[in-house]
Design an enzyme around this catalytic site. Structure first.
Site, short mmCIF file in Angstrom:
data_model
loop_
_atom_site.label_atom_id
_atom_site.label_comp_id
_atom_site.label_asym_id
_atom_site.label_seq_id
_atom_site.Cartn_x
_atom_site.Cartn_y
_atom_site.Cartn_z
N HIS A 47 8.47 -15.45 -1.22
CA HIS A 47 8.61 -16.69 -0.45
C HIS A 47 10.06 -16.88 -0.02
CE1 HIS A 47 7.87 -21.08 0.32
NE2 HIS A 47 9.16 -21.15 -0.01
N GLU A 48 11.00 -16.70 -0.95
CA GLU A 48 12.41 -16.91 -0.63
C GLU A 48 12.94 -15.86 0.36
OE1 GLU A 48 13.78 -19.62 -1.40
OE2 GLU A 48 12.12 -20.23 -2.68
N GLU A 133 7.93 -24.15 5.07
CA GLU A 133 7.44 -23.80 3.73
C GLU A 133 6.09 -23.09 3.82
OE1 GLU A 133 8.99 -24.02 0.75
OE2 GLU A 133 10.71 -24.60 1.96
#
Length: 204
Positions: A47-48, A133
């Site tokens: 995700h990051e 996100e």
């Protein structure tokens, strides 16, 4: 390969920063390393890294700058309206009590300029943050080929303790909101709710 840092905080979380992939860094908390297994940690880091790959930090920086510019323009516009708006202030001052309709118009215009302009810009910025996100979650699944890793990580983090040293101005950078864990998302949230993120991941 981004630089990697460990944050001495027992709350499980992570964040990425850097204007582009060549100048990037990923940080994870000690709490995240202690709570997650290898697969869950892989999902969070995916995700990051997706944030870095998608240039989300640059997008967020531009959004913050635009909000600041809109606030400045709104402040300038409110002063301009007050002094040079409908009617002439000096003429009104000569009249006893002034013109009430003109004063009402001035006040309404100032409220729009000072409050609604910056508020609308801030809401757009927060909506952009929530959408990024979702995009980073999808990017993690693309990298790991396993949405269950990220689902399991989100479920573990959802009701964990908030971070002690996080800065509210940087809350949007984190994997999960460092404050108000388990709360429903709203127009003023930097992150979508965990339930909504998991629901989208389950559909992948």
């Amino acid at each position: 390969m981004p630089r990697v840092f460990i944050i001495p905080d027992q709350s499980p979380n992570a964040f990425a920063t850097g204007r582009d992939p060549e100048h990037s860094a990923v940080a994870v908390t000690q709490g995240l390393l202690a709570m997650m297994n290898r697969e869950e940690l892989e999902g969070v880091l995916g995700h990051e890294i997706s944030h870095i790959r998608n240039y989300d930090i640059r997008v967020s920086t531009i959004a913050v700058a635009l909000v600041a510019v809109i606030s400045f323009i709104s402040g300038f516009a409110s002063r301009f309206i007050w002094w040079f708006g409908p009617g002439d202030r000096r003429d009104n001052d000569r009249e006893e009590g002034g013109n009430p309709i003109t004063m009402i118009l001035r006040i309404v215009a100032i409220l729009f300029a000072i409050i609604l302009g910056p508020l609308a810009a801030t809401l757009v910025q927060l909506a952009l943050s929530r959408n990024r996100e979702y995009l980073a979650d999808a990017g993690s699944v693309e990298l790991t080929r396993n949405p269950q890793e990220l689902i399991s990580a989100l479920q573990k983090i959802e009701n964990s303790q908030p971070m002690k040293e996080a800065d509210r101005s940087s809350a949007s950078l984190y994997f999960e909101n460092p404050f108000n864990r388990g709360q429903h998302a709203s127009l003023f949230s930097t992150h979508p709710s965990t339930a909504d993120r998991i629901k989208r991941l389950e559909q992948m």
